[in-house]
Design an enzyme around this catalytic site. Structure first.
Site, PDB file in Angstrom:
ATOM      1  N   SER A 166      -3.114   6.449  -6.143  1.00 44.99           N
ATOM      2  CA  SER A 166      -4.174   5.647  -6.751  1.00 44.99           C
ATOM      3  C   SER A 166      -5.477   6.132  -6.141  1.00 44.99           C
ATOM      4  O   SER A 166      -5.468   6.776  -5.089  1.00 44.99           O
ATOM      5  CB  SER A 166      -3.969   4.176  -6.404  1.00 44.99           C
ATOM      6  OG  SER A 166      -5.147   3.432  -6.641  1.00 44.99           O
ATOM      7  N   TYR A 178      -1.533  -2.610  -0.194  1.00 43.68           N
ATOM      8  CA  TYR A 178      -1.635  -1.740  -1.367  1.00 43.68           C
ATOM      9  C   TYR A 178      -2.320  -0.397  -1.057  1.00 43.68           C
ATOM     10  O   TYR A 178      -1.733   0.672  -1.262  1.00 43.68           O
ATOM     11  CB  TYR A 178      -2.356  -2.452  -2.519  1.00 43.68           C
ATOM     12  CG  TYR A 178      -2.357  -1.632  -3.789  1.00 43.68           C
ATOM     13  CD1 TYR A 178      -1.208  -1.537  -4.573  1.00 43.68           C
ATOM     14  CD2 TYR A 178      -3.477  -0.918  -4.188  1.00 43.68           C
ATOM     15  CE1 TYR A 178      -1.184  -0.760  -5.717  1.00 43.68           C
ATOM     16  CE2 TYR A 178      -3.469  -0.141  -5.330  1.00 43.68           C
ATOM     17  CZ  TYR A 178      -2.324  -0.065  -6.097  1.00 43.68           C
ATOM     18  OH  TYR A 178      -2.310   0.711  -7.226  1.00 43.68           O
TER      19      TYR A 178
END
Ligand SMILES: *[C@@H]1O[C@H](CO)[C@@H](O)[C@H](O)[C@H]1NC(C)=O
Ligand SMILES: *[C@@H]1O[C@H](CO)[C@@H](O)[C@H](O)[C@H]1NC(C)=O
Length: 319
Positions: A166, A178
């Protein structure tokens, strides 16, 4: 001054060369097996349908029977499904045995490590070690386990490993597991790429910006935000203040709500990584990643902190 036209010509030639190189696609795609994790919804689901249409032999790993059944209804009889929980090593090794049987001597052309979660996300102090573990277990250790177990089959085909990181693996935009997990995926992919180079195996990293795959989770995130807040000690809540909580949770919701809904920007990168003669090492997908978040990573830390500070609420007391 003479140099300027020459320089322009060189740049144009370089761009043409890049464009030509990028557009060379492998022959015999219909011979190639690709395993994709997380095909129940989102990027994985779309990629499975996309590669199936291109005639590749898609092995779709889904977490649920329901996800697998729905996907089968929408795809050709070439596509096969397997139930896989990437956090369960037993499940991963059963899937590896099944894949080995299906692909036989051809080996596995590609594995797309797509399965991932984004919740729980909150400021670090609101979280427990378990909250971090949950995300790292799926997004990082799941990727490592699936890759390690599939690698012998991939080496046999001199194939590709495609890891979904990401832009949050390049720039930390919030607390929790995350971003950490995505940084981990970047690091794992970097070392693996160097190690696999002599075997003719290519490792590609896809770095999406904010996409609406996260939105299906908005309500769960909202609930989690409330839960994390209410379980905090009174003193901590007083220090952050009610307004911090309201702003943090609604900002998160708004960011997710505004995010890009065109998932094919990401799946097209994955498809290129699997079908191109010369795949890129990194793919960034989405304008937000390209023009906001990635440039941020090149600024000095103080400037990045200042800019990200704009998006973060301020606590009511700082004592
Ligand atoms: C493509 O497949 C055909 C028939 O299976 C085979 O003869 C040919 O060598 C393959 N080409 C490549 C580049 O693998
Ligand atoms: C989504 O992105 C693809 C790839 O760039 C593009 O071809 C398509 O038109 C876009 N779809 C929408 C609805 O914007």
């Amino acid at each position: 001054m003479m140099c300027i036209p020459l320089f322009a010509v060189l740049v144009v030639l370089l761009l043409i060369y890049r464009w030509h190189r990028q557009n060379q696609i492998l022959p015999n795609l219909s011979d190639k097996y690709v395993l994709i994790t997380g095909c129940d919804s989102g990027f994985g689901n779309l990629l499975a349908r996309q590669l199936d249409r291109r005639g590749m032999r898609v092995l779709s790993a889904c977490l649920t029977e329901k996800g697998a059944d729905n996907l089968k209804k929408e795809t050709s009889s070439r596509l096969q499904t397997v139930i896989l929980d990437v956090t369960n090593s037993q499940s991963v090794s059963s899937a590896a045995i099944w894949v080995a049987q299906v692909v036989g001597d051809k080996g596995l052309w590609g594995v797309v490590n797509n399965a991932g979660i984004s919740i729980p996300t909150a400021p670090n102090e609101w979280l427990t070690k378990e909250d971090f573990y949950k995300v790292l277990n799926v997004n990082l250790l799941g990727v490592v386990d699936v890759t390690l177990q599939m690698l012998p089959l991939i080496r046999k085909a001199r194939g590709r490993v495609v890891n979904v990181a990401s832009v949050a693996g390049r720039l930390t935009i919030c607390g929790g597991g995350y971003c950490m997990s995505k940084y981990g995926v970047e690091s794992f992919s970097d070392s693996l790429r160097r190690e696999m180079n002599p075997f003719g195996v290519k490792v590609c990293i896809v770095e999406p910006g904010f996409f609406q795959t996260l939105v299906t989770d908005t309500n769960i995130q909202k609930d989690f935000c409330r839960k994390a807040w209410t379980r905090l000690p009174e003193e901590t809540r007083r220090s952050y203040g009610q307004q911090y909580y309201d702003t943090y949770c609604s900002t998160l919701e708004k960011t997710l709500g505004r995010s890009n809904s065109n998932l094919s920007l990401v799946t097209n990168c994955m498809e290129h990584a699997l079908t191109a003669q010369h795949p890129w090492t990194r793919y960034s997908a989405g304008l937000d990643a390209k023009i906001i978040y990635l440039p941020f990573t090149y600024f000095p830390t103080a400037i990045t902190d200042f800019l990200i500070g704009f998006m973060t609420p301020k606590p009511s007391t700082t004592t």
